[in-house]
Design a protein around this motif. Structure first.
Motif, mmCIF file in Angstrom:
data_model
loop_
_atom_site.group_PDB
_atom_site.id
_atom_site.type_symbol
_atom_site.label_atom_id
_atom_site.label_comp_id
_atom_site.label_asym_id
_atom_site.label_seq_id
_atom_site.Cartn_x
_atom_site.Cartn_y
_atom_site.Cartn_z
ATOM 1 N N LEU A 37 0.824 -1.200 0.000
ATOM 2 C CA LEU A 37 0.000 0.000 0.000
ATOM 3 C C LEU A 37 0.864 1.258 0.000
ATOM 4 O O LEU A 37 0.590 2.211 -0.743
ATOM 5 C CB LEU A 37 -0.921 -0.015 1.217
ATOM 6 C CG LEU A 37 -1.932 1.122 1.333
ATOM 7 C CD1 LEU A 37 -2.945 1.069 0.196
ATOM 8 C CD2 LEU A 37 -2.650 1.063 2.683
ATOM 9 N N ALA A 43 2.315 1.677 -3.385
ATOM 10 C CA ALA A 43 1.308 2.067 -4.378
ATOM 11 C C ALA A 43 0.915 3.537 -4.256
ATOM 12 O O ALA A 43 0.355 4.112 -5.202
ATOM 13 C CB ALA A 43 0.066 1.188 -4.237
ATOM 14 N N HIS A 64 -3.729 -8.104 -2.693
ATOM 15 C CA HIS A 64 -3.392 -6.963 -3.550
ATOM 16 C C HIS A 64 -4.025 -7.122 -4.927
ATOM 17 O O HIS A 64 -4.563 -6.176 -5.496
ATOM 18 C CB HIS A 64 -1.870 -6.833 -3.671
ATOM 19 C CG HIS A 64 -1.430 -5.670 -4.489
ATOM 20 N ND1 HIS A 64 -0.362 -5.721 -5.361
ATOM 21 C CD2 HIS A 64 -1.931 -4.400 -4.591
ATOM 22 C CE1 HIS A 64 -0.215 -4.550 -5.938
ATOM 23 N NE2 HIS A 64 -1.145 -3.724 -5.493
ATOM 24 N N CYS A 99 -7.718 -6.410 -4.794
ATOM 25 C CA CYS A 99 -8.041 -5.048 -4.345
ATOM 26 C C CYS A 99 -7.632 -3.980 -5.361
ATOM 27 O O CYS A 99 -8.300 -2.939 -5.453
ATOM 28 C CB CYS A 99 -7.347 -4.745 -3.014
ATOM 29 S SG CYS A 99 -8.019 -5.600 -1.582
ATOM 30 N N ASP A 100 -6.545 -4.201 -6.047
ATOM 31 C CA ASP A 100 -5.954 -3.161 -6.893
ATOM 32 C C ASP A 100 -5.986 -3.577 -8.364
ATOM 33 O O ASP A 100 -5.275 -4.496 -8.762
ATOM 34 C CB ASP A 100 -4.508 -2.913 -6.455
ATOM 35 C CG ASP A 100 -3.855 -1.756 -7.192
ATOM 36 O OD1 ASP A 100 -4.533 -1.126 -8.034
ATOM 37 O OD2 ASP A 100 -2.681 -1.472 -6.913
ATOM 38 N N GLU A 132 -4.595 -2.311 -10.730
ATOM 39 C CA GLU A 132 -3.294 -2.093 -11.352
ATOM 40 C C GLU A 132 -2.286 -3.181 -11.002
ATOM 41 O O GLU A 132 -1.183 -3.199 -11.555
ATOM 42 C CB GLU A 132 -2.751 -0.724 -10.935
ATOM 43 C CG GLU A 132 -3.622 0.436 -11.420
ATOM 44 C CD GLU A 132 -3.050 1.776 -11.044
ATOM 45 O OE1 GLU A 132 -1.899 1.834 -10.569
ATOM 46 O OE2 GLU A 132 -3.764 2.793 -11.207
ATOM 47 N N ALA A 140 -10.014 -8.092 -9.945
ATOM 48 C CA ALA A 140 -10.225 -7.128 -8.864
ATOM 49 C C ALA A 140 -11.706 -6.991 -8.552
ATOM 50 O O ALA A 140 -12.551 -6.929 -9.442
ATOM 51 C CB ALA A 140 -9.641 -5.778 -9.251
ATOM 52 N N THR A 158 -11.766 -2.788 -4.377
ATOM 53 C CA THR A 158 -11.065 -1.703 -5.060
ATOM 54 C C THR A 158 -11.416 -0.360 -4.437
ATOM 55 O O THR A 158 -10.560 0.519 -4.272
ATOM 56 C CB THR A 158 -11.409 -1.688 -6.558
ATOM 57 O OG1 THR A 158 -10.923 -2.899 -7.156
ATOM 58 C CG2 THR A 158 -10.779 -0.504 -7.268
ATOM 59 N N TRP A 165 -9.382 -0.149 -1.279
ATOM 60 C CA TRP A 165 -7.957 0.023 -1.584
ATOM 61 C C TRP A 165 -7.641 1.467 -1.964
ATOM 62 O O TRP A 165 -6.689 2.064 -1.462
ATOM 63 C CB TRP A 165 -7.538 -0.926 -2.699
ATOM 64 C CG TRP A 165 -6.101 -0.767 -3.107
ATOM 65 C CD1 TRP A 165 -5.609 0.013 -4.118
ATOM 66 C CD2 TRP A 165 -4.957 -1.393 -2.499
ATOM 67 N NE1 TRP A 165 -4.241 -0.087 -4.193
ATOM 68 C CE2 TRP A 165 -3.816 -0.944 -3.209
ATOM 69 C CE3 TRP A 165 -4.800 -2.282 -1.440
ATOM 70 C CZ2 TRP A 165 -2.522 -1.362 -2.876
ATOM 71 C CZ3 TRP A 165 -3.504 -2.697 -1.120
ATOM 72 C CH2 TRP A 165 -2.397 -2.237 -1.831
ATOM 73 N N LYS A 166 -8.444 2.043 -2.830
ATOM 74 C CA LYS A 166 -8.185 3.409 -3.287
ATOM 75 C C LYS A 166 -8.355 4.418 -2.154
ATOM 76 O O LYS A 166 -7.626 5.415 -2.074
ATOM 77 C CB LYS A 166 -9.069 3.750 -4.483
ATOM 78 C CG LYS A 166 -8.699 2.955 -5.736
ATOM 79 C CD LYS A 166 -9.368 3.485 -6.971
ATOM 80 C CE LYS A 166 -8.919 2.716 -8.206
ATOM 81 N NZ LYS A 166 -7.451 2.873 -8.445
ATOM 82 N N GLN A 218 -5.206 3.883 -0.114
ATOM 83 C CA GLN A 218 -4.035 4.360 -0.865
ATOM 84 C C GLN A 218 -3.903 5.877 -0.774
ATOM 85 O O GLN A 218 -2.805 6.416 -0.610
ATOM 86 C CB GLN A 218 -4.173 3.920 -2.320
ATOM 87 C CG GLN A 218 -2.997 4.308 -3.209
ATOM 88 C CD GLN A 218 -3.195 3.833 -4.646
ATOM 89 O OE1 GLN A 218 -3.996 2.934 -4.915
ATOM 90 N NE2 GLN A 218 -2.482 4.429 -5.567
#
Length: 381
Positions: A242, A245, A298, A301-302, A304, A361, A366, A369-370, A373
């Motif tokens: 995290l 990222a 990860h 969740c992400d 990317e 994801a 997500t 996560w964002k 982040q």
């Protein structure tokens, strides 16, 4: 994850509860507060009056929409996170020379297409009884550290997050969604770990000798993999991911933050051997599971994230004369699990990298996560 007297998971952030900015509301409207209920009743009687027209602008809600998450309480979101994660894995077990437990990932495809076959996530093969007996020497040696580490051991029995917060600047006011992400990771880890423990059913050190005499109550579930090691390594690696990222420069220049997280995770794991409830090999298996689950979390969740890991722990190949060393399994600077640990021809741990799929994801995760982040993005002048 530790359990309280009522059988529910302990909140790993209890030590932070005094920072809750909404505590001033807790005395009003809570269950069992008869004064508040009566006040609400008489207030309604006093103001409701004649029926009013219903609001003509009410429309249906937005189904399966992550925008709803911001209006849900944290405990409701926690249930959704566990539902999302739990439905994406499956378990199997077998017995060869020793017990074998396997955790599978269930990748999804868009509606209308057939589901993909399950893919290996983590497989754990149990060491032999003779290996556990040889490891008893570590229980004797580490017992000498009990007086020095008793405070750590007792604190870590119910909460490891404050120890992570001593390295990274986590606080409920500053990083509420990071803490929510860590809680979701711990809930999922407990879900997977307990099922694998049940399949393996490894005996605890106290069952090998009456002289172990642990300084904390021995949990009733199996010894391998170590739950504390799994939880420590999954949160340590996920938090390190995290921070990376966030693209904040201080977290991308070198691996010192990841190194410190791993040192902490290793100490938490080793403290369970000091306490007398785990073998070093339990920590090795827990680290394999935790590191791999962090990579998987990860990926879901992400969007990317472009790859994830599968891993195997081959207990019978573990050198019982050796202690647990996380460096054999993971490189913090590169955030990579090692391909092999142990002898080249018969390693006790292996890992493989796999590409993610575009739909891997979860929109729910997500969103979390964002939010988390963004809490680590630095402000520049």
């Amino acid at each position: 994850m530790p359990f309280n007297a009522k059988g529910s998971p302990e909140n790993s952030f209890n030590s932070f509860n005094s920072f809750n900015s909404f505590n001033s509301f807790n005395s009003f409207g809570t269950s069992g507060n008869t004064v508040a209920a009566e006040a609400l009743l008489t207030t309604r009687d006093g103001i409701v009056g004649a029926p009013l027209d219903l609001n003509p602008h009410i429309t249906p809600g937005s189904p399966h929409d992550p925008r709803n998450l911001a209006r849900l309480s944290a405990d409701v979101r926690a249930s959704l996170y566990l539902s999302e994660l739990g439905s994406r894995v499956a378990f199997s077990d077998a017995i060869d020379e020793t017990a074998i437990a396997t955790l599978w990932r269930r990748d999804t495809r868009p509606a209308g297409r057939s589901p993909q076959p399950d893919s290996l996530l983590v497989q754990i093969t149990t060491p032999t009884i003779d290996q556990f007996k040889e490891q008893m020497a570590y229980l004797t040696a580490y017992a000498d550290l009990r007086s020095d580490r008793a405070a750590e051991i007792l604190s870590q029995t119910s909460a490891i997050t404050p120890f992570l917060a001593s390295i990274s600047f986590m606080d409920p006011a500053r990083t509420p969604f990071t803490l929510e992400l860590m809680s979701a990771a711990l809930g999922f880890t407990n879900y997977c770990g307990m099922r694998l423990k049940y399949s393996i059913s490894a005996k605890r050190p106290i069952e090998f000798s009456p002289q172990v005499q642990p300084i904390i109550p021995t949990p009733t579930h199996g010894s391998l993999p170590s739950g504390h090691a799994t939880e420590a390594f999954v949160t340590a690696r996920l938090l390190w991911k995290l921070l990376r990222a966030s693209n904040s420069e201080q977290y991308r220049e070198d691996g010192v933050w990841g190194e410190m997280f791993m040192r902490l995770a290793s100490r938490i794991a080793t403290n369970r051997t000091v306490a007398g409830v785990h073998f070093p090999v339990d920590s090795a298996a827990g680290a394999v599971l935790g590191l791999t689950l962090a990579d998987y979390l990860h990926a879901v969740c992400d969007p990317e994230a472009n790859e994830l890991t599968s891993a195997c722990f081959n207990g019978p190949a573990f050198n019982a004369a050796e202690d647990f060393d996380w460096h054999a399994l993971y490189m913090a600077r590169e955030d990579r699990q090692t391909k092999k640990a142990g002898k080249k021809r018969r390693p006790w741990a292996t890992s493989e990298r796999h590409p993610t799929t575009p739909d891997m994801a979860s929109p729910v995760l997500t969103w979390l996560w964002k939010k988390a982040q963004a809490e680590w993005q630095d402000f520049s002048v």
